[in-house]
Design a protein around this motif. Structure first.
Motif, short mmCIF file in Angstrom:
data_model
loop_
_atom_site.label_atom_id
_atom_site.label_comp_id
_atom_site.label_asym_id
_atom_site.label_seq_id
_atom_site.Cartn_x
_atom_site.Cartn_y
_atom_site.Cartn_z
N PHE A 195 4.14 5.83 -5.50
CA PHE A 195 4.18 5.91 -7.19
C PHE A 195 3.38 6.66 -7.18
O PHE A 195 3.12 7.27 -8.38
N LEU A 196 1.77 6.74 -7.07
CA LEU A 196 1.10 7.62 -7.48
C LEU A 196 1.37 8.61 -7.28
O LEU A 196 1.07 10.34 -7.78
N ALA A 197 2.03 9.39 -5.77
CA ALA A 197 2.50 10.32 -5.33
C ALA A 197 3.30 11.34 -6.42
O ALA A 197 3.46 12.15 -6.79
N ALA A 198 4.62 10.02 -6.84
CA ALA A 198 5.73 10.76 -7.86
C ALA A 198 4.60 11.28 -9.07
O ALA A 198 5.60 11.67 -9.97
N THR A 199 4.13 10.25 -9.41
CA THR A 199 3.43 10.60 -11.07
C THR A 199 2.79 11.40 -11.08
O THR A 199 2.90 12.07 -11.53
N ALA A 205 0.94 -1.30 -0.02
CA ALA A 205 -0.21 0.14 -0.05
C ALA A 205 1.46 1.23 -0.20
O ALA A 205 0.40 2.44 -0.66
N SER A 206 2.12 1.10 0.63
CA SER A 206 2.54 2.00 0.47
C SER A 206 3.47 2.54 -0.49
O SER A 206 3.90 4.18 -1.26
N VAL A 207 4.09 1.61 -1.39
CA VAL A 207 4.47 1.38 -2.44
C VAL A 207 3.50 2.11 -3.01
O VAL A 207 4.09 3.24 -4.23
N LEU A 208 1.99 2.17 -3.72
CA LEU A 208 1.30 2.26 -4.33
C LEU A 208 0.99 4.05 -4.32
O LEU A 208 0.73 5.16 -5.20
#
Length: 276
Positions: free
Chosen positions: A17-21, A11-14
């Protein structure tokens, strides 16, 4: 439990990732500029609609359209209309055809990419006698016979030629899209794909243009294809005239600059009503 949850690590990785995108998109200058364009277009359209709604309350003070003209073939004589419609390229039947001449090419130029212009637009700037050619408003007819083929006919005549000398050309989209000879035509700074309308009409126009210069016998008459994309120059496009949810640039057809579109006509008309 009836539901399932992602492991904390995944969940943290997702989320990361979304925040970075999202952050990348926001920081991307091209994305930010596009977003700004969309916002400006929406605001301008709303303001234009409000302005139009206000202006129509007093019809006596509104300017009136006194005449409508189109050029079925670019740079030939204009045709007066009592009414017209719009399509994706502006006023219907306005400058969908033009005259071109081949561009002299060196041997090395044949190895250049396919978007390299093979022909260049040709107008009254080079051949003033083109002003004597009248191209009629396109008229739709149904061919006699069992197939019932529809044609869209433009008649060409010239005051420099005998009165009974004229030529008819079919510019129906179903016909022109099947024309086999295609060129990349240079039109100002743009290059557009066009189709050659044949020898008969080219020879008719050449009889006129050759009176200005014998070398003008190589003229060809071409038509822009329905599938051809030629966006107007961004510098000359008001925000309110952009099209669609993504505020894309409208199509320009074979006009020199900006075609008369539904919203652009409204933009100019309302501004004149209020500020002139």
């Amino acid at each position: 439990k009836s539901g399932t949850m992602l492991p904390p690590t995944l969940a943290s990785v997702l989320v990361a990732f979304l925040a970075a995108t999202l952050g990348t998109l926001v920081l991307n200058n091209k994305f930010r500029q596009k977003l700004k364009t969309i916002v400006n277009a929406v605001k301008s359209r709303r303001q234009l609609d409000e302005l139009a709604a206000t202006s129509t309350r007093n019809y006596d003070n509104l300017p009136q359209v006194s005449a409508i003209f189109i050029h079925p073939i670019k740079s030939l004589r204009a045709v007066s209309l009592s009414e017209t419609k719009f399509d994706e390229h502006g006023l219907k039947a306005d400058r969908r055809l033009m005259i071109v001449r081949p561009i002299p090419r060196s041997a090395s130029s044949y190895f250049v990419g396919k978007n390299k212009a093979t022909h260049r637009f040709f107008t009254q700037r080079q051949s003033p006698s083109l002003a004597t050619i009248e191209a009629s408003e396109p008229v739709e007819i149904t061919a006699s016979g069992g197939d019932g083929e529809k044609k869209l006919i433009i008649k060409l005549s010239s005051s420099l030629l005998p009165q009974d000398e004229h030529v008819m050309i079919n510019v129906h989209p179903e016909f022109t899209r099947q024309l086999p000879i295609r060129y990349q035509a240079g039109l100002w700074s743009d290059t557009v794909e066009v189709a050659d309308l044949g020898d008969e009409v080219a020879e008719f126009v050449a009889k006129v243009t050759s009176r200005d210069d014998e070398s003008y016998k190589d003229v060809r008459v071409v038509v822009i294809l329905k599938s051809t994309v030629r966006e107007v120059n961004e510098r000359y496009c008001p925000d309110a005239a952009r099209v669609g949810m993504l505020a894309n640039l409208p199509q320009g057809g074979l006009t020199d600059g900006f075609p008369v579109s539904r919203r652009f006509f409204m933009y100019r008309f309302v501004c004149v009503a209020f500020f002139v």
